[in-house]
Write a protein that holds these residues in place. Structure first.
Motif, short mmCIF file in Angstrom:
data_model
loop_
_atom_site.label_atom_id
_atom_site.label_comp_id
_atom_site.label_asym_id
_atom_site.label_seq_id
_atom_site.Cartn_x
_atom_site.Cartn_y
_atom_site.Cartn_z
N ALA A 16 0.84 -1.20 0.00
CA ALA A 16 0.00 0.00 0.00
C ALA A 16 0.88 1.25 0.00
O ALA A 16 0.63 2.21 -0.75
N VAL A 20 1.45 4.38 -2.80
CA VAL A 20 1.46 5.80 -2.47
C VAL A 20 2.71 6.46 -3.05
O VAL A 20 2.64 7.53 -3.67
N PHE A 216 -11.59 2.68 -17.18
CA PHE A 216 -11.50 4.03 -16.60
C PHE A 216 -12.10 4.10 -15.19
O PHE A 216 -11.84 5.05 -14.46
N HIS A 217 -12.89 3.12 -14.82
CA HIS A 217 -13.41 3.09 -13.45
C HIS A 217 -12.27 2.88 -12.45
O HIS A 217 -12.37 3.27 -11.29
N ARG A 218 -11.20 2.26 -12.92
CA ARG A 218 -10.04 2.02 -12.05
C ARG A 218 -8.79 2.71 -12.61
O ARG A 218 -7.67 2.26 -12.37
N GLY A 219 -9.00 3.78 -13.36
CA GLY A 219 -7.85 4.48 -13.94
C GLY A 219 -8.25 5.83 -14.49
O GLY A 219 -9.42 6.23 -14.42
N ARG A 220 -7.28 6.55 -15.03
CA ARG A 220 -7.55 7.83 -15.67
C ARG A 220 -6.39 8.11 -16.62
O ARG A 220 -5.32 7.53 -16.51
N ALA A 234 -6.33 -1.37 -8.06
CA ALA A 234 -7.55 -0.64 -8.41
C ALA A 234 -7.29 0.78 -8.87
O ALA A 234 -8.23 1.53 -9.08
N ARG A 237 -3.03 4.37 -13.53
CA ARG A 237 -3.22 5.58 -14.35
C ARG A 237 -2.24 5.60 -15.51
O ARG A 237 -1.10 5.17 -15.39
N LEU B 24 -2.75 12.55 -0.42
CA LEU B 24 -3.64 11.43 -0.74
C LEU B 24 -5.10 11.86 -0.60
O LEU B 24 -5.96 11.44 -1.37
N ASP B 27 -5.96 14.06 -3.59
CA ASP B 27 -6.13 13.22 -4.78
C ASP B 27 -7.49 12.52 -4.74
O ASP B 27 -8.20 12.44 -5.75
N MET B 31 -8.97 13.64 -8.13
CA MET B 31 -8.42 12.89 -9.25
C MET B 31 -8.71 11.39 -9.21
O MET B 31 -8.72 10.75 -10.25
N MET B 32 -8.90 10.84 -8.05
CA MET B 32 -8.93 9.39 -7.90
C MET B 32 -10.05 8.73 -8.70
O MET B 32 -11.19 9.19 -8.68
N PRO B 33 -9.74 7.65 -9.42
CA PRO B 33 -10.81 6.90 -10.09
C PRO B 33 -11.77 6.33 -9.03
O PRO B 33 -11.33 5.93 -7.95
N LYS B 34 -13.05 6.30 -9.39
CA LYS B 34 -14.07 5.86 -8.41
C LYS B 34 -13.78 4.48 -7.86
O LYS B 34 -13.98 4.20 -6.68
N GLY B 35 -13.32 3.59 -8.73
CA GLY B 35 -13.13 2.20 -8.31
C GLY B 35 -11.97 1.97 -7.36
O GLY B 35 -11.74 0.86 -6.89
N ALA B 36 -11.21 3.04 -7.06
CA ALA B 36 -10.01 2.89 -6.23
C ALA B 36 -10.28 3.17 -4.76
O ALA B 36 -9.37 3.14 -3.94
N GLN B 39 -9.09 0.45 -2.05
CA GLN B 39 -7.62 0.40 -1.98
C GLN B 39 -7.07 1.67 -1.33
O GLN B 39 -6.13 1.62 -0.54
N ARG B 40 -7.66 2.80 -1.66
CA ARG B 40 -7.21 4.06 -1.10
C ARG B 40 -7.33 4.05 0.43
O ARG B 40 -6.48 4.59 1.14
N GLU B 43 -4.36 2.41 1.70
CA GLU B 43 -3.17 3.25 1.53
C GLU B 43 -3.11 4.32 2.64
O GLU B 43 -2.07 4.56 3.24
#
Lengths: 491, 491
Positions: A16, A20, A216-220, A234, A237, B24, B27, B31-36, B39-40, B43
Motif C-alpha cells: 500500500a 502511495v 476508466f473506473h479504475r484508472g484515468r 484498483a 493511471r 492522498l 487526490d 483525481m482518484m478513479p471511483k473504483g479505487a 484500496q485508497r 493506503e
C-alpha cells in the motif's frame, strides 16, 4: 495468526505504501506545481526510506526463517518465492552503498541532461564511470560469487541470464539487419498530413484506450511529457502526449501504455496489495505494451478501422486510402533515436546497448571508451554513422539513472510479444475480422485469461510459455516481421 | 550532530511524510478513479500507521529527554514546544484506544450519511454515543486530571480553554441575536440572476485567487464537491466548486480557501517541513480564510470591483448596480445550515454546537437527548423551529468523524478576523481605495508581515495579539457586524 499471516499483513501495508510512493511520481509528472519540485524530492526520499526500512526489516528475516513454504498452497508458495527473493537481494547490499548509489544517481540526471544539451560525452563520463563502478560493486554483493550482469538483470527480469539473452539476440540480429537493409533501399511511403487538434487527439486517445479494454473506473488518462503507466490494483493511471503535426505519437503512446495498464488491471483482484499483485517482470510487462502497440495496434486490420476513426476526428489525413494509411503507420525510416524507432529497427537499438552494458559490467569496456564503442557498433548495425552524442550514447537517461540490465527487457518484451501473438492467432479465431471492427475484446480477453490474470504467480518465462504452449524464442517475432514488412514493402 | 539536529532531521522526514499523506486526501477528492476507493482506504491507513509510529517513537522520547530547550534560540525553543506538546498528547493515549477510535469513526461516516438521508437521528445515536464515549475516554487520558473538553479543544487550538471561549461567546451572542432579529424583519434584498457558465466561473475564480495573492507557482486549483485547502510549504492546493445558478458559491469558496492557502504560502520558507512550517491553529487559520472572505471579500469596495468583473464574465446579473450587487452578496436570510449561513448568523450556529458538545464532554448531556437539546436551542437563538434532522442535528459530519472541540475554532476565527481587520484599517492606509481597484496586495502583505510569516513561532492567541497590538476579544467583530448590517439594512 500464523507467521505467514503476520508476514502477509506486513507485506500488504508495504505494498500500500509502495502504491502511495508510486503515485507521487505520477503527480509529479501531471499535477505538481512547478515550485514544489524541491520539497517533492524530500517527500519521495522520505517514502523511499520508509519502504527500504520495511523491505530489510529484521522481523521480515524472522518470519522468513519461521515459515515452511512446503506447508503452503501454490499461491502461498509463490508469494514466499517473491518475498524471499526480494529480501535476499536487498539485505546483501550494504546500507552505505545503497545510500551512495541513491546520492550519485540523484545528481547524475542533471549532469546527463547538461551533457546531452552540450553534446559533451567527456563531461559526463566521470559521473557515469562512478555510477557503473557503484552498480558493479552492488551487483557483486547480490551475485555473491555469480555473474555480476546476471545479478543486475535479475532485478528487472527474474530468472533471465545474460548468456540466454545474448543467444536469443544473436539469433535475431542477422535477420533484422538484413530486413532493415532491404527495406531502407525502397522508396519511403507517404506520411499523414493534416490538422490534428490537441483536444480531438485526447478524445480519440480515450476512445482507443477503452476499445483496448482499459478500465476508466479504475484508472484515468492525463497528459505528460513522457508517457507512462503507473500503479497496480484498483488505481492504474496512464499518461500520453499530443503533438500537433504527429497524431501517431498520441495514439500509439496511448495504446502502449494501455498495454501496461490493462496488464495490471487484468491481474486477479485476489492478489491485490500482495507481491503477486503486479506484473511479474519488465520483459513480460513490455510484451503486453508491445503486442497492443505493434502486433495488434499496427496491424492492417486495426489500421483500417483507425483510419476511419481518424478521418472522423480530423478530416482529410493526406493519404489516399486505408491501405496508404496502414503503410504510413508502419513506415521504416532512418533514425538515431531508440524511442522513435520502428518495429524493424527497434531491437537493433536494444542489442547495441545490451552488449555494451554487459561488457561494462564485466569490466571489459571502460566508460572512457564507451562513446567510440557505441559509434562503431551503430555504423555496423544501422549502416550509417552517428552524427552527434545526443543522437548516440547520450540519448537515453537509463545509465545516468543507474539502470543496468534494464535495456534488454525491452527487446525481450518484443520477443515475448511475438510468441504471444503467434499463440493468439490460434486462440482467437477471426482475430483480424474483430480488429477491423475496432473490437479488441477477443485479444484482450485472451491475454487476460492466459497471462495477465496470473500476476506474479509464475516466473516470467514460465507464464509466457504457459500462455503460448511452446517455449519462448525469437523465431515467431522474426517470422512476423519478415512477413509483415515484405508484404508492406513489396520485397 | 547534536540531539537537537538529529531530532529535527527526524521531524523533517515526518513532516514530509505528512505532506504525502495529506496529498492522498487531495487526490481522493479531485483525481482518484471511483473504483479505487477501497484500496485508497488501505493506503491511507498504512500512511497513518507509519506517521503514528514516528510520532510516538521511543527515540523521540530519548531526544526530548536529552535536549535542554533553554540552550536553544527562539526558533529552536518554539520547535521544541510544538514537538513536546504533540508527543505528550500522543503518548498519553493507549494504542488500543487510538485504534478503536480509528475503527469506529471510519464506519461512522456511512452510518451518518444514511441517517441523514433517512432523517433518522435515533438510528445514528448509538454510533454517536460510542464515539462520544471513546473521545471522552481519550480526552481524560490527555487531560490527565484536567478538564476533558479543554483537552479536546487543545488538539485544534493550543492553549484555548472552554471557559475562555464560553465567556467570549456569551458576550457575543446577545448582540448577534438582536442584530439577526432586526435584520430579518426587513425586506429581503434582490438576488443576482443570470447565466453562470461553469468554465467562466473557474476562470474568474483563478483571477480572484491571484488577486488575493495566491501563488499558483506553488499551488493549483481544481474542482471538488466540498472546497478545501490542502498542504503546506511549497505545495498548497485549493479546490472550489461551481453551481450554475449561484456564482457566489464558487467565488466565495475560492476566496475562503485562498485565505487558508495564502497563510500556508506566507509562512517563512525557513520553517518548511518543520513543526513551525504550518498554520499555528485552526482558529488562526480560520481567521485568515474569514477575513479574506468576509471583511475583505464582502466589503462594499471589493464588491463594487467584483461587480464589474462579473458583468464582464457573465453579462447581465439581474441587479440594478454595484450597490444592489453589494446588498445581494450580503443578503441575510432564514436558514438552517451552518455552511450556508451569512456573517450575522454563522456564529450562532457555532455557539449552539459548542455548548452542546461541551455538555456532552462533561457528561451533562446524553447523546440520546441531543436532538431535543439541539432543536430547543435552535428555536431560541434563530427564532424558528428546525423542520427535520438533516436541517438540524444531522447536518454536519464533524461529530460522526469524532471531531469534538473543533467547532468553536470556526467562530474563534471570526473573532480573530474581526480583531485583525480592526488593526488592518490602521495598518493599511487607503485600504478601501485599494479594494475598489481589486488590489489586495496591501491587505495580504499586511497579514503576511504581521501574522502569516510566523507559522507556529508564537502561540495562537499571542500571534493575533502581536499583529493587532491589543488583546483579542469579540468587541471588534460585533462592532464591525453591527455597523455593516445597520448600514446595509438601514437600521
Amino acid at each position: 495468526m500464523t507467521a505467514y499471516d503476520d508476514l502477509m499483513g506486513f507485506q500488504r501495508q508495504t505494498e500500500a505504501l509502495s502504491q502511495v510512493a508510486g503515485r507521487l511520481g505520477w503527480d509529479q509528472e501531471t499535477m505538481m506545481p512547478k515550485g514544489a519540485a524541491e520539497q517533492r524530492g524530500e517527500e519521495i526520499g522520505a517514502m523511499e526510506e520508509v519502504l527500504h526500512a520495511r523491505r530489510t526489516a529484521p522481523e521480515l528475516g524472522d518470519w522468513l526463517a519461521a515459515i515452511d513454504d512446503t506447508a503452503l498452497d501454490e499461491v502461498g508458495r509463490a508469494q514466499m518465492r517473491l518475498i524471499r527473493r526480494d529480501y535476499a537481494r536487498r539485505v546483501r547490499v550494504p546500507g552505505k552503498l545503497a545510500a551512495r548509489i541513491a546520492r550519485v544517481t540523484s545528481v547524475a540526471y542533471g549532469k546527463w541532461a547538461d551533457a546531452r544539451a552540450n553534446e559533451d560525452f567527456a563531461g559526463f563520463a566521470p559521473v557515469l564511470a562512478e555510477i557503473v563502478a557503484l552498480r558493479r560493486e552492488e551487483g557483486a554483493h547480490i551475485a555473491d560469487g555469480g555473474d555480476v550482469y546476471d545479478a543486475m538483470l535479475d532485478g528487472y527480469e527474474p530468472g533471465a541470464t545474460g548468456a540466454q539473452i545474448a543467444e536469443m539476440f544473436d539469433a535475431l540480429r542477422p535477420g533484422l539487419v538484413a530486413l532493415r537493409s532491404a527495406v531502407l533501399d525502397r522508396r519511403e511511403p507517404s506520411q499523414v498530413r493534416g490538422h490534428f487538434d490537441h483536444g480531438a487527439q485526447m478524445i480519440l486517445a480515450r476512445k482507443v484506450a477503452e476499445v483496448f479494454g482499459y478500465d476508466f473506473h479504475r484508472g484515468r488518462i492525463d497528459k505528460a511529457v513522457h508517457p507512462f503507466s503507473s500503479g497496480s490494483g484498483a488505481d492504474v493511471r496512464i499518461t500520453t502526449r499530443t503533438a500537433a503535426e504527429d497524431p501517431f505519437n498520441c495514439i500509439y503512446s496511448t495504446i502502449h501504455e494501455v498495454g501496461h495498464a490493462t496488464y495490471e488491471q487484468g491481474i486477479d483482484p485476489a492478489y491485490g496489495l500482495s507481491p503477486l499483485g503486479q506484473g511479474v517482470s519488465l520483459g513480460v510487462h513490455e510484451s503486453q505494451s508491445r503486442i497492443y502497440e505493434n502486433q495488434l495496434g499496427r496491424s492492417r486490420a486495426f489500421c483500417h478501422w483507425l483510419y476511419g476513426q481518424m478521418r472522423d476526428a480530423f478530416g482529410d489525413l493526406g493519404v489516399r486510402n486505408e491501405e496508404a494509411f496502414y503503410k504510413a503507420v508502419n513506415r521504416v525510416h532512418r533514425g538515431y533515436i531508440r524511442t522513435e524507432a520502428d518495429e524493424v529497427q527497434y531491437n537493433l537499438h536494444i542489442m547495441l546497448r545490451f552488449d555494451l552494458e554487459r561488457d561494462m559490467a564485466a569490466g571489459k569496456l571502460e566508460v572512457a571508451d564507451l562513446e567510440e564503442a557505441w559509434n562503431a557498433r551503430f555504423a555496423q548495425d544501422f549502416g550509417y554513422p552517428v552524427d552527434k552524442p545526443s543522437n548516440g550514447v547520450l540519448q537515453d537517461v537509463h545509465w545516468a539513472a543507474g539502470l543496468m540490465g534494464y535495456f534488454p527487457t525491452y527487446a525481450l518484451g518484443n520477443v515475448y510479444a511475438g510468441c504471444l501473438y503467434r499463440a493468439m492467432l490460434d486462440g482467437v479465431p477471426g482475430l483480424d475480422d474483430q480488429l477491423a471492427m475496432g473490437d479488441l475484446s477477443g485479444a484482450t480477453g485472451w491475454l487476460r485469461d492466459n497471462l495477465q490474470q496470473h500476476g506474479g504467480l509464475y516466473a516470467p518465462r514460465e507464464v509466457v510459455e504457459r500462455a503460448c504452449g511452446f517455449a519462448p524464442s525469437e523465431v515467431p517475432l522474426l517470422g512476423y516481421l519478415e512477413y509483415k514488412f515484405a508484404d508492406l514493402y513489396g520485397l
